[in-house]
Design a protein around this motif. Structure first.
Motif, PDB file in Angstrom:
ATOM      1  N   VAL A 163     -20.541  29.114 -50.433  1.00  0.00           N
ATOM      2  CA  VAL A 163     -19.488  28.135 -49.732  1.00  0.00           C
ATOM      3  C   VAL A 163     -18.336  29.087 -49.415  1.00  0.00           C
ATOM      4  CG1 VAL A 163     -18.139  26.105 -49.888  1.00  0.00           C
ATOM      5  CG2 VAL A 163     -20.582  25.975 -50.825  1.00  0.00           C
ATOM      6  N   ILE A 164     -17.965  29.108 -48.395  1.00  0.00           N
ATOM      7  CA  ILE A 164     -16.611  29.905 -48.084  1.00  0.00           C
ATOM      8  C   ILE A 164     -15.217  28.857 -48.223  1.00  0.00           C
ATOM      9  CG2 ILE A 164     -15.324  30.915 -46.143  1.00  0.00           C
ATOM     10  CD1 ILE A 164     -17.899  31.707 -44.698  1.00  0.00           C
ATOM     11  N   GLY A 165     -15.678  27.803 -47.832  1.00  0.00           N
ATOM     12  CA  GLY A 165     -14.648  26.368 -47.998  1.00  0.00           C
ATOM     13  C   GLY A 165     -15.214  25.260 -47.290  1.00  0.00           C
ATOM     14  N   GLN A 166     -14.648  24.201 -47.944  1.00  0.00           N
ATOM     15  CA  GLN A 166     -14.916  22.771 -47.571  1.00  0.00           C
ATOM     16  C   GLN A 166     -13.748  21.949 -47.633  1.00  0.00           C
ATOM     17  OE1 GLN A 166     -18.653  20.572 -48.213  1.00  0.00           O
ATOM     18  NE2 GLN A 166     -17.703  18.826 -48.617  1.00  0.00           N
ATOM     19  N   GLN A 167     -12.969  21.583 -46.631  1.00  0.00           N
ATOM     20  CA  GLN A 167     -11.649  20.592 -46.758  1.00  0.00           C
ATOM     21  C   GLN A 167     -11.251  20.140 -45.446  1.00  0.00           C
ATOM     22  OE1 GLN A 167      -9.262  24.246 -48.257  1.00  0.00           O
ATOM     23  NE2 GLN A 167      -8.089  24.110 -46.620  1.00  0.00           N
ATOM     24  N   PRO A 168     -10.302  19.184 -45.457  1.00  0.00           N
ATOM     25  CA  PRO A 168      -9.843  18.682 -44.052  1.00  0.00           C
ATOM     26  C   PRO A 168      -9.316  19.850 -43.488  1.00  0.00           C
ATOM     27  CG  PRO A 168      -9.367  17.288 -46.223  1.00  0.00           C
ATOM     28  CD  PRO A 168      -9.785  18.656 -46.639  1.00  0.00           C
ATOM     29  N   GLY A 169      -9.181  19.436 -42.124  1.00  0.00           N
ATOM     30  CA  GLY A 169      -8.531  20.414 -41.143  1.00  0.00           C
ATOM     31  C   GLY A 169      -8.643  20.026 -39.731  1.00  0.00           C
ATOM     32  N   ILE A 170      -8.129  20.646 -39.057  1.00  0.00           N
ATOM     33  CA  ILE A 170      -7.893  20.407 -37.581  1.00  0.00           C
ATOM     34  C   ILE A 170      -9.257  21.169 -36.749  1.00  0.00           C
ATOM     35  CG2 ILE A 170      -6.638  20.469 -35.400  1.00  0.00           C
ATOM     36  CD1 ILE A 170      -4.006  20.490 -37.020  1.00  0.00           C
ATOM     37  N   ILE A 171      -9.960  20.197 -36.202  1.00  0.00           N
ATOM     38  CA  ILE A 171     -11.096  20.871 -35.542  1.00  0.00           C
ATOM     39  C   ILE A 171     -10.896  21.069 -34.289  1.00  0.00           C
ATOM     40  CG2 ILE A 171     -12.615  19.736 -37.339  1.00  0.00           C
ATOM     41  CD1 ILE A 171     -13.344  17.802 -35.081  1.00  0.00           C
ATOM     42  N   ARG A 172     -11.696  22.067 -33.477  1.00  0.00           N
ATOM     43  CA  ARG A 172     -11.438  22.378 -32.017  1.00  0.00           C
ATOM     44  C   ARG A 172     -11.967  20.919 -31.289  1.00  0.00           C
ATOM     45  NH1 ARG A 172     -13.103  27.329 -30.334  1.00  0.00           N
ATOM     46  NH2 ARG A 172     -14.690  26.341 -28.933  1.00  0.00           N
ATOM     47  N   ALA A 173     -11.449  21.058 -30.057  1.00  0.00           N
ATOM     48  CA  ALA A 173     -11.579  19.993 -29.283  1.00  0.00           C
ATOM     49  C   ALA A 173     -12.909  19.758 -28.772  1.00  0.00           C
ATOM     50  CB  ALA A 173     -10.678  20.293 -27.752  1.00  0.00           C
ATOM     51  N   ASP A 174     -13.810  20.668 -28.407  1.00  0.00           N
ATOM     52  CA  ASP A 174     -15.184  20.265 -28.214  1.00  0.00           C
ATOM     53  C   ASP A 174     -16.109  19.751 -29.366  1.00  0.00           C
ATOM     54  OD1 ASP A 174     -14.616  23.030 -29.305  1.00  0.00           O
ATOM     55  OD2 ASP A 174     -17.026  23.341 -29.202  1.00  0.00           O
ATOM     56  N   GLU A 175     -15.368  20.112 -30.776  1.00  0.00           N
ATOM     57  CA  GLU A 175     -16.199  19.550 -31.920  1.00  0.00           C
ATOM     58  C   GLU A 175     -15.661  18.251 -31.821  1.00  0.00           C
ATOM     59  OE1 GLU A 175     -16.404  23.517 -34.614  1.00  0.00           O
ATOM     60  OE2 GLU A 175     -14.286  22.447 -34.738  1.00  0.00           O
TER      61      GLU A 175
END
Length: 206
Positions: free
Chosen positions: A61-73
């Motif tokens: 696991v590199i990371g798992q947390q809330p964040g801003i996703i890309r527009a296409d996502e």
């Protein structure tokens, strides 16, 4: 001994502004290499396939947390809003101590606590195997993308001790328990698709 994540690999690997040209997995958008394309288009669980190609399968696991996703996502998740917040999960899938896949998944925070999914409790368990075990699972059509040798995922490939090269990935959206999970998988490192892509690129350049 398993693979150890090198220092300097930062989360998230994929930023909001980074470009990726995802297209439907039609003939004109594929690699034109039959074996590589079979990996890109395989409808079965990638986790299960990787386990068939190794005696020691590992999720880092590199990371798992809330964040801003890309527009296409965000569009895939039904929000249609640029800058939408969601949960971002990035991992490496390793076979016999070597990285084979960089996987990025995005899903709404509500999926973390949905009783059926409980994605907040995944840890280093493979998300793919968990999704394919869902009785009501539905999956979108597969999209593919070719990442140039100057892309962020090629940078990651080099950080992990491999060549800076063209890489291929695929993604699709899974729906279960009325939740949507967008999963992108890029074949890197020692994987068969990455080595095929490297060989094809070398042949074109010679």
């Amino acid at each position: 001994m398993g693979f150890l994540l090198p220092n300097g690999v930062n989360f998230p690997v994929i930023g909001v502004a980074q470009q990726a040209n995802w297209c439907k997995a039609k003939a004109q958008h594929l690699s034109q290499h039959a074996e590589l394309d079979s990996w890109l288009q395989d409808p079965q669980s990638l986790t299960a396939k990787l386990k068939q190609h190794s005696s020691d399968f590992q999720v880092i696991v590199i990371g798992q947390q809330p964040g801003i996703i890309r527009a296409d996502e965000a569009t895939w998740l039904g929000t249609h809003l640029t800058g939408e917040h969601a949960i971002i999960r990035e991992v490496l899938l390793c076979c016999d101590g070597q990285p084979w896949v960089f996987a990025r998944s995005v899903f709404p925070a509500s999926a973390m606590d949905t009783k059926q999914l409980q994605l907040g409790q995944l840890g280093d368990k493979p998300l793919g195997a968990h999704l394919f075990a869902q009785p009501d699972l539905q999956r979108s059509a597969i999209e593919v993308c070719c990442f140039a040798d100057n892309s962020v995922v090629s940078d990651l490939n080099q950080q992990l001790g491999f060549a800076r090269q063209q890489l291929w990935g695929r993604r699709s959206c899974f729906t279960a328990a009325q939740q949507q999970v967008l999963v992108a998988e890029v074949f890197i490192g020692a994987s068969i698709p990455a080595q095929l892509a490297l060989s094809a690129s070398s042949s074109r350049g010679s």
